[in-house]
Design an enzyme around this catalytic site. Sequence first.
Site, PDB file in Angstrom:
ATOM      1  CD  GLU A 141       9.519   1.630   5.979  1.00 49.44           C
ATOM      2  OE1 GLU A 141      10.292   1.596   5.249  1.00 49.44           O
ATOM      3  OE2 GLU A 141       9.548   1.037   7.373  1.00 49.44           O
ATOM      4  CB  THR A 177      -1.528   4.579   2.721  1.00 47.63           C
ATOM      5  OG1 THR A 177      -1.964   4.108   3.848  1.00 47.63           O
ATOM      6  CG2 THR A 177      -0.424   5.146   2.676  1.00 47.63           C
ATOM      7  CE  LYS A 230       0.541   1.323   4.642  1.00 44.32           C
ATOM      8  NZ  LYS A 230       0.635   2.607   4.909  1.00 44.32           N
TER       9      LYS A 230
HETATM   10  N1  LIG Z   1       3.848   6.584  11.902  1.00 43.40           N
HETATM   11  C1  LIG Z   1       2.604   5.814  11.237  1.00 43.40           C
HETATM   12  O1  LIG Z   1       1.589   6.291  11.431  1.00 43.40           O
HETATM   13  C2  LIG Z   1       2.765   4.268  11.074  1.00 43.40           C
HETATM   14  C3  LIG Z   1       4.179   3.557  11.037  1.00 43.40           C
HETATM   15  N2  LIG Z   1       4.183   2.459  10.702  1.00 43.40           N
HETATM   16  C4  LIG Z   1       5.313   1.643  10.536  1.00 43.40           C
HETATM   17  O2  LIG Z   1       6.295   1.402  11.496  1.00 43.40           O
HETATM   18  C5  LIG Z   1       7.549   1.610  11.033  1.00 43.40           C
HETATM   19  C6  LIG Z   1       8.305   2.509  11.778  1.00 43.40           C
HETATM   20  O3  LIG Z   1       7.629   3.910  11.357  1.00 43.40           O
HETATM   21  P1  LIG Z   1       7.577   5.311  12.257  1.00 43.40           P
HETATM   22  O4  LIG Z   1       7.827   4.930  13.502  1.00 43.40           O
HETATM   23  O5  LIG Z   1       6.481   5.857  12.031  1.00 43.40           O
HETATM   24  O6  LIG Z   1       8.980   5.763  11.524  1.00 43.40           O
HETATM   25  P2  LIG Z   1       9.660   7.216  12.235  1.00 43.40           P
HETATM   26  O7  LIG Z   1      10.592   7.615  10.839  1.00 43.40           O
HETATM   27  O8  LIG Z   1       8.746   7.931  12.498  1.00 43.40           O
HETATM   28  O9  LIG Z   1      10.593   6.790  13.369  1.00 43.40           O
HETATM   29  C7  LIG Z   1      11.529   5.683  13.171  1.00 43.40           C
HETATM   30  C8  LIG Z   1      11.832   5.259  14.860  1.00 43.40           C
HETATM   31  O10 LIG Z   1      12.788   4.221  14.597  1.00 43.40           O
HETATM   32  C9  LIG Z   1      14.187   4.291  14.976  1.00 43.40           C
HETATM   33  N3  LIG Z   1      14.998   4.019  14.182  1.00 43.40           N
HETATM   34  C10 LIG Z   1      15.220   4.231  13.054  1.00 43.40           C
HETATM   35  N4  LIG Z   1      16.382   3.767  12.435  1.00 43.40           N
HETATM   36  C11 LIG Z   1      16.726   2.827  13.327  1.00 43.40           C
HETATM   37  C12 LIG Z   1      17.718   1.801  13.405  1.00 43.40           C
HETATM   38  N5  LIG Z   1      18.656   1.829  12.496  1.00 43.40           N
HETATM   39  N6  LIG Z   1      17.755   1.247  14.795  1.00 43.40           N
HETATM   40  C13 LIG Z   1      17.141   1.394  15.819  1.00 43.40           C
HETATM   41  N7  LIG Z   1      15.880   2.456  15.553  1.00 43.40           N
HETATM   42  C14 LIG Z   1      15.905   3.088  14.546  1.00 43.40           C
HETATM   43  C15 LIG Z   1      14.105   6.082  15.084  1.00 43.40           C
HETATM   44  O11 LIG Z   1      14.780   6.486  16.217  1.00 43.40           O
HETATM   45  P3  LIG Z   1      15.713   7.865  16.131  1.00 43.40           P
HETATM   46  O12 LIG Z   1      14.448   8.895  16.583  1.00 43.40           O
HETATM   47  O13 LIG Z   1      16.646   7.572  17.219  1.00 43.40           O
HETATM   48  O14 LIG Z   1      16.198   8.076  14.672  1.00 43.40           O
HETATM   49  C16 LIG Z   1      12.435   6.201  15.578  1.00 43.40           C
HETATM   50  O15 LIG Z   1      12.241   5.917  16.732  1.00 43.40           O
HETATM   51  C17 LIG Z   1       7.386   1.748   9.458  1.00 43.40           C
HETATM   52  O16 LIG Z   1       7.551   0.593   8.660  1.00 43.40           O
HETATM   53  C18 LIG Z   1       6.032   2.344   9.252  1.00 43.40           C
HETATM   54  O17 LIG Z   1       5.469   1.867   7.894  1.00 43.40           O
HETATM   55  C19 LIG Z   1       2.897   1.551  10.883  1.00 43.40           C
HETATM   56  C20 LIG Z   1       1.789   2.114  11.266  1.00 43.40           C
HETATM   57  C21 LIG Z   1       1.423   3.470  11.428  1.00 43.40           C
HETATM   58  O1  LIG Z   2       1.078   2.946   7.793  1.00 41.57           O
HETATM   59  C1  LIG Z   2       0.157   4.011   7.810  1.00 41.57           C
HETATM   60  C2  LIG Z   2      -1.054   4.100   8.475  1.00 41.57           C
HETATM   61  O2  LIG Z   2      -1.760   2.979   8.191  1.00 41.57           O
HETATM   62  C3  LIG Z   2       1.372   5.117   7.960  1.00 41.57           C
HETATM   63  O3  LIG Z   2       1.374   5.635   6.732  1.00 41.57           O
HETATM   64  P1  LIG Z   2       2.721   6.501   6.118  1.00 41.57           P
HETATM   65  O4  LIG Z   2       3.941   5.719   6.407  1.00 41.57           O
HETATM   66  O5  LIG Z   2       2.474   6.709   4.673  1.00 41.57           O
HETATM   67  O6  LIG Z   2       2.535   7.727   6.898  1.00 41.57           O
END
Ligand SMILES: NC(=O)C1=CN([C@@H]2O[C@H](COP(=O)(O)OP(=O)(O)OC[C@H]3O[C@@H](n4cnc5c(N)ncnc54)[C@H](OP(=O)(O)O)[C@@H]3O)[C@@H](O)[C@H]2O)C=CC1
Ligand SMILES: O=C(CO)COP(=O)(O)O
Length: 308
Positions: free
Chosen positions: A257, A229, A172
């Site tokens: 991603e 999304t 997606k």
């Molecule tokens: N945000 C959303 O709405 C949603 C996100 N997701 C999924 O969750 C996953 C993470 O997304 P999200 O949290 O939003 O991403 P962000 O970029 O907002 O945050 C990433 C987090 O992961 C940490 N991180 C990044 N690289 C590393 C590494 N190499 N080792 C350890 N920690 C690391 C970062 O730490 P630091 O700050 O120290 O860099 C930060 O806490 C993705 O696959 C996303 O698709 C799923 C559903 C909803």
């Molecule tokens: O996975 C998500 C909502 O379900 C978050 O989407 P984005 O990573 O595109 O912000």
Amino acid sequence: AMTASSGHDTRLYARDHEMVAILNAQHQNPHYLGDIELPKGIRASTDAAAVLDGADTVLAVIPAQAMRDGLSKLKTLIPQSAPVILCAKGIERGTGRLMSEVVAEVLPDHTIAALSGPSFATDVARGLPTAVTIACADATIAEELAAILSGPAFRCYSTTDLKGVEIGGALKNVLAIAAGAAIGRGYGASAQAALVTRGFAELRRIAQAMGAKPETIMGLSGLGDLMLTCSSPQSRNYSYGLALGRGEDLSNRPLAEGVATAPIAAELCERHAIAAPIIAAVAALLAGKITINEAVTALINRPLKSED
Ligand SMILES: NC(=O)C1=CN([C@@H]2O[C@H](COP(=O)(O)OP(=O)(O)OC[C@H]3O[C@@H](n4cnc5c(N)ncnc54)[C@H](OP(=O)(O)O)[C@@H]3O)[C@@H](O)[C@H]2O)C=CC1
Ligand SMILES: O=C(CO)COP(=O)(O)O
């Protein structure tokens, strides 16, 4: 936030000392979640051993391309009995592995689950109503995890179709880039709907080839997350596409991603002879091999066929 809201002892490991200090003192995460008030029960620390000590469930919330490295560093600290719930949505670059396959290599003796569905982090953190899917090959564990994670505003449906949940979540993001790019370039809402619908046909074909269940793809982690999304600028993937379509600078953007997943998804489709022209177009666009106008012209002029 969802586990703390449900009354669970919730510990957060993060590597950023400043973020940990602010979260513990002010119950906010300004960099990622603005001024949203987080449950006071969340205790953050940069000490992974302390956070993981005695944990009965572990949520792995790091970007897909960092999952292998991130979990490898923590693997000796994750209790053997704790299921690891994957929250990342993507396919690993270089290997073409789904996240559960990556984790099975890093943590071969752990139970693996995946949490996915239409759920912007800011919506969940605000306590807005959200419904998602939790997948685990063991149906009893999937149901137990659904009960643990569900709360006053967070509803989890369970499934044993881990692959289906992961494929929907990963693809997606690629399709959201296409939808955003079409809108950003000015092609309009009809083109956006066409791309999302035909992109969904590609998703269904890929899922079928990989042995996923059609019900999963029609559910929250498939169609549900695709709808969210591909239609909201709140999505980082959709807004990446918007910026691409508008010809804006793409450096220093938040995580999208789909950028990493697109080429590997396109390659997998090519290798397995699965027709996926939209995913291929996104990969070619991101690689700078075609322009948006060329991609749209090529898609609209493909040989006519039945709608399947
Ligand atoms: N945000 C959303 O709405 C949603 C996100 N997701 C999924 O969750 C996953 C993470 O997304 P999200 O949290 O939003 O991403 P962000 O970029 O907002 O945050 C990433 C987090 O992961 C940490 N991180 C990044 N690289 C590393 C590494 N190499 N080792 C350890 N920690 C690391 C970062 O730490 P630091 O700050 O120290 O860099 C930060 O806490 C993705 O696959 C996303 O698709 C799923 C559903 C909803
Ligand atoms: O996975 C998500 C909502 O379900 C978050 O989407 P984005 O990573 O595109 O912000």
